[in-house]
Enzyme design. Structure first.
Site, PDB file in Angstrom:
ATOM      1  N   TYR A 138      -5.956  -5.172   2.471  1.00 53.70           N
ATOM      2  CA  TYR A 138      -5.522  -5.968   1.213  1.00 53.70           C
ATOM      3  C   TYR A 138      -4.701  -4.772   0.339  1.00 53.70           C
ATOM      4  CZ  TYR A 138      -9.369  -3.610  -1.147  1.00 53.70           C
ATOM      5  OH  TYR A 138     -10.249  -2.780  -1.799  1.00 53.70           O
ATOM      6  N   CYS A 139      -4.030  -5.564  -0.761  1.00 54.32           N
ATOM      7  CA  CYS A 139      -3.218  -4.740  -1.738  1.00 54.32           C
ATOM      8  C   CYS A 139      -3.671  -5.508  -2.910  1.00 54.32           C
ATOM      9  CB  CYS A 139      -1.978  -4.605  -1.353  1.00 54.32           C
ATOM     10  SG  CYS A 139      -0.970  -5.850  -1.276  1.00 54.32           S
TER      11      CYS A 139
END
Length: 126
Positions: free
Chosen positions: A78-79
């Site tokens: 994820y970012c």
């Protein structure tokens, strides 16, 4: 000429993005949860148990640690918004990682949904 958004759109067509509800439960033993944001973003708050391997060094750092380099080990990325994580997921698939997922909506949506966030302990004031 292709834009960054074109690259993200192409990556998304080739990877699996998990909706938040599924991502929150897709944490069986052995899953490597990776935050690809910069260290300062990670320090401000991250998904519990996530490692911080910024996008710019992700592939090299994964290969440097034998436990992380196991291509059959599931990886959940994820970012902040899910764009960089999509690019990272495609890169790992191209490297031969067999089970790579990205969190749709990224950390912003994770926080907005009220899911748990871990923050490093702050040093006590003197």
């Amino acid at each position: 000429m292709r834009s960054a958004h074109d690259l993200v759109r192409e990556a998304r067509s080739r990877i699996v993005e998990l909706p938040l509800a599924e991502a929150a439960t897709w944490r069986p033993d052995g899953v490597l949860v990776v935050d690809v944001r910069e260290p300062a973003e990670y320090a401000a708050g991250h998904v519990p148990g996530a490692l911080n391997l910024p996008r710019g060094v992700l592939e090299f750092r994964l290969e440097a640690v034998p436990e992380w380099a196991k291509r059959q080990r599931p990886v959940l990325l994820y970012c902040q918004t899910s764009n960089c994580a999509a690019l990272a997921a495609l890169s790992l698939l191209q490297m031969g990682y067999s089970t790579v997922r990205s969190i749709a909506g990224g950390f912003d949506d994770w926080v907005a949904a009220g899911l748990p966030v871990e923050k490093p302990a702050q040093p006590a004031p003197h």
